[in-house]
Design an enzyme around this catalytic site. Structure first.
Site, PDB file in Angstrom:
ATOM      1  CG  ASP A 110      -5.498  -5.767   2.184  1.00 57.52           C
ATOM      2  OD1 ASP A 110      -6.094  -6.845   2.393  1.00 57.52           O
ATOM      3  OD2 ASP A 110      -5.384  -5.249   1.053  1.00 57.52           O
ATOM      4  CB  SER A 115      -0.943  -0.034   1.209  1.00 59.10           C
ATOM      5  OG  SER A 115      -1.784   1.093   1.233  1.00 59.10           O
ATOM      6  CG  HIS A 164      -4.161  -0.892  -0.778  1.00 58.94           C
ATOM      7  ND1 HIS A 164      -4.030  -0.814   0.586  1.00 58.94           N
ATOM      8  CD2 HIS A 164      -4.568  -2.162  -1.032  1.00 58.94           C
ATOM      9  CE1 HIS A 164      -4.343  -1.980   1.132  1.00 58.94           C
ATOM     10  NE2 HIS A 164      -4.667  -2.816   0.157  1.00 58.94           N
TER      11      HIS A 164
END
EC number: 3.1.1.61
Length: 373
Positions: free
Chosen positions: A317, A197, A224
């Site tokens: 995540d 991310s 992301h």
């Protein structure tokens, strides 16, 4: 202590609204504003903020040039505002490569209505990247290379495909977390899956440029990123790396030497037939694409033949997907804290005791080659 923020934008309206939103958070203090890149540099030197929010298009000096100067003179985490267009994606990737930590879409309509979602996201991003400050300078600087090492990878995304450097030899003094990890086990992996991310675009560049064209395992990448950005990001990586990189499309076939990047706004799964499925983004999920979704499908399809890597990023995540992979016998690596921009996703892996190894960012590409070739 409140996070000190410098707001930089040539639009008086945008400066005012961003300042108002940030000031409404009792743990954020707007210490100054600037209307162009030159003012931003002067204010950064004078005010020493913890975070800078930066527009791209400004008179006298644009945001990317300002970011480069700031990284050289007073390295500070920068949050870029960008448009959700192909050109906006290109500019944002340039800014991240110059040293910016993260970005947010610049949407005058949303911010003028002042929706709660925009306020929450902006404040969360500011708090998150402020925590990268203590290791920001060392991350922004090029990694040290031994005198006998090949030339290092370019610090910016290449404009045309060029041979990537050979993996650097091991350094004499690696970070403690890396030094304590076991050497990677060589195995006939059917898939390498990498999730990341915040800080991921630069991290992925560093890892993937170390892989040879004949890398034997297919690769899936989950970053992301908004829908408008992933195609441009994949194109950039493809120009720089020796392996091929493309934005994944439904039905794409996994093959050695190819990395498929999950498209923004959607979910990517892999199946046992060696193909990817692209599904609509589920509004119930915080991330689109979601690392857990891809990791989970890989665990179901490839049992113990997956090598998963979790790189820099905020949140957790990838943790639950990694848990499924571990239950099936696959291997999971995490990036070490010292080389992360945001030690969130890798920390979640380590704290859950899911990491088979913890490696410094500059060592991960080399270890992938050792584990798979």
């Amino acid at each position: 202590m409140a996070v000190k923020v410098l707001v930089v934008d040539d639009s008086g309206f945008f400066r005012r609204r961003v300042s108002e939103i940030l000031s409404a958070d009792s743990n954020i203090q707007v210490v100054g504003t600037a209307t162009n890149g030159k003012e931003a540099i002067d204010q950064a030197l004078a005010l020493k903020p913890d975070v800078i929010t930066m527009d791209y298009e400004m008179p006298m000096m644009d945001g990317i040039t300002a970011v480069r100067h700031i990284m050289q003179r007073c390295p500070t985490p920068v949050l870029m505002f960008s448009s959700l267009t192909h050109e906006g994606a290109r500019v944002t990737l340039d800014a991240l490569d110059a040293g910016a930590v993260d970005f947010l879409p610049k949407n005058f309509e949303d911010i003028s209505r002042n929706p709660e979602k925009v306020k929450q996201l902006l404040c969360e991003k500011v708090h998150s990247i402020s925590r990268s400050n203590r290791r920001f300078s060392s991350y922004s600087a090029p990694a040290p290379q031994p005198a006998s090492a090949p030339a290092p990878a370019p610090s910016s995304f290449a404009s045309s495909r060029s041979p990537a450097p050979a993996p650097a030899p091991a350094r004499a003094a690696a970070p403690a977390a890396s030094a304590n990890s076991p050497a990677p086990k060589r195995k006939a992996y059917k898939l390498v899956a990498i999730g990341t991310s915040t800080g991921g675009p630069v991290a992925l560049q560093r890892v993937l440029t170390q892989l040879p064209a004949n890398f034997p395992a297919p690769i899936v990448l989950i970053q992301h990123m908004p829908a408008a950005f992933t195609k441009a990001f994949a194109e950039r990586l493809d120009k720089l790396c020796r392996i091929s990189v493309k934005e994944a499309e439904d039905g794409d076939i996994l093959r050695p030497g190819l990395a498929l990047l999950a498209p923004g706004g959607k979910q990517m799964m892999v199946d046992g037939r060696g193909a990817v499925k692209i599904l609509p983004g589920d509004e119930r999920l915080n991330y689109k694409p979601c690392v857990d979704i891809t990791f989970g499908s890989a665990a179901k399809s490839y049992s113990d033949k997956v090598l998963a890597v979790v790189l820099t990023g905020m949140g957790a995540d990838g943790r639950e997907g990694a848990r499924l992979l571990k239950q099936g016998g696959s291997a999971v690596w995490a990036q070490d804290e010292a080389s992360c921009v945001i030690y969130g996703m890798p920390m979640a892996i380590v704290k859950a005791n899911l990491a088979d190894a913890v490696y410094s960012l500059d060592d991960i590409g080399r270890h992938l080659v050792e584990a798979c070739l």
